[in-house]
Design an enzyme around this catalytic site. Sequence first.
Site, mmCIF file in Angstrom:
data_model
loop_
_atom_site.group_PDB
_atom_site.id
_atom_site.type_symbol
_atom_site.label_atom_id
_atom_site.label_comp_id
_atom_site.label_asym_id
_atom_site.label_seq_id
_atom_site.Cartn_x
_atom_site.Cartn_y
_atom_site.Cartn_z
ATOM 1 C CE LYS A 1 -5.463 -5.305 5.841
ATOM 2 N NZ LYS A 1 -3.699 -6.414 5.871
ATOM 3 N NE ARG B 1 -5.088 -15.789 6.846
ATOM 4 C CZ ARG B 1 -5.099 -14.105 6.483
ATOM 5 N NH1 ARG B 1 -5.505 -13.491 6.680
ATOM 6 N NH2 ARG B 1 -3.972 -13.939 5.064
ATOM 7 N NE ARG C 1 -0.406 -12.291 1.746
ATOM 8 C CZ ARG C 1 -1.228 -12.953 2.442
ATOM 9 N NH1 ARG C 1 -1.075 -14.529 2.577
ATOM 10 N NH2 ARG C 1 -2.015 -12.557 2.993
ATOM 11 N NE ARG D 1 -5.541 -16.000 2.579
ATOM 12 C CZ ARG D 1 -5.779 -14.349 2.511
ATOM 13 N NH1 ARG D 1 -6.297 -13.652 3.366
ATOM 14 N NH2 ARG D 1 -5.031 -13.639 1.839
ATOM 15 N NE ARG E 1 -2.313 -5.687 -0.319
ATOM 16 C CZ ARG E 1 -3.418 -6.241 -0.213
ATOM 17 N NH1 ARG E 1 -4.765 -5.402 0.731
ATOM 18 N NH2 ARG E 1 -2.782 -8.025 0.256
HETATM 19 O O1 C5P Z 1 -6.502 -8.059 1.457
HETATM 20 P P1 C5P Z 1 -6.061 -10.152 1.118
HETATM 21 O O2 C5P Z 1 -5.080 -10.267 2.210
HETATM 22 O O3 C5P Z 1 -7.484 -10.896 2.462
HETATM 23 O O4 C5P Z 1 -5.499 -10.242 0.051
HETATM 24 C C1 C5P Z 1 -5.290 -11.074 -0.400
HETATM 25 C C2 C5P Z 1 -4.285 -11.070 -1.768
HETATM 26 O O5 C5P Z 1 -5.079 -10.732 -3.012
HETATM 27 C C3 C5P Z 1 -3.027 -10.416 -2.224
HETATM 28 O O6 C5P Z 1 -2.139 -10.561 -1.266
HETATM 29 C C4 C5P Z 1 -3.421 -9.472 -3.244
HETATM 30 O O7 C5P Z 1 -2.739 -10.895 -4.308
HETATM 31 C C5 C5P Z 1 -4.443 -9.669 -3.543
HETATM 32 N N1 C5P Z 1 -4.915 -8.090 -3.961
HETATM 33 C C6 C5P Z 1 -4.598 -6.826 -4.567
HETATM 34 N N2 C5P Z 1 -5.039 -5.910 -4.160
HETATM 35 C C7 C5P Z 1 -5.739 -5.640 -3.438
HETATM 36 C C8 C5P Z 1 -6.284 -5.607 -2.678
HETATM 37 C C9 C5P Z 1 -5.836 -7.482 -1.939
HETATM 38 O O8 C5P Z 1 -3.988 -7.041 -5.102
HETATM 39 N N3 C5P Z 1 -5.278 -4.363 -3.203
HETATM 40 MG MG MG Z 2 -7.877 -9.965 5.235
#
Ligand code: C5P
Ligand code: MG
Length: 188
Positions: A13, A127, A144, A133, A88
Amino acid sequence: MNIILFGPPGSGKGTQAKRLVAERGWVQLSTGDMLRAARAAGTELGQRVSAIIDAGELVSDEIVIELIRERLPEAEAAGGAIFDGFPRTVAQAEALDTLLQERGSAVDTVVELKVVDEEIVQRLVKRAEDEGRADDTEEVIRNRLKVYYDQTAPLIPFFSAQGKLKEVDGMGSMDGVAAAIAAALDDK
Ligand code: C5P
Ligand code: MG
């Protein structure tokens, strides 16, 4: 134009959102990036969400909806928003529909990047080596993915019922996936 790039963590994404920014001048709205930035800056919000991110859990709907709300005018001025990693949950998707409706717009297309689990774990482990990260350890990656299937995947029938969902094979090369996304967007 309001596009949601949808898919599990590691489905590409962020990578594809950045290409759309470069090619079309739209704005990437990544709540994950915003939360990480808040943490890096040591803000009160950053401190509040730090442990949640590290566990791979989701922060509250209210927090991420507010982060998105603040950025909508900027995306509108640029002519397009690419929502990356948001919504999400179904509640977040409903809130986004309301926020956009209030501004006289709507989600145009949801692009679902389809990638198999094995490939996701491999990509995220890589990654972790490249970017360091903290939530890319194998244990947190598995959580996740679980959170994705439990809380986020129910959005697939939600978007499908709205007639907005377009599936794209996310397993190919970055260029191949970008071309498939462009075809999905321009076919509207
Ligand atoms: O989108 P990304 O994978 O970078 O998000 C990293 C973390 O940020 C997620 O695993 C979650 O802990 C938090 N997050 C969230 N709610 C969202 C987007 C991200 O809690 N809408
Ligand atoms: Mg991302």
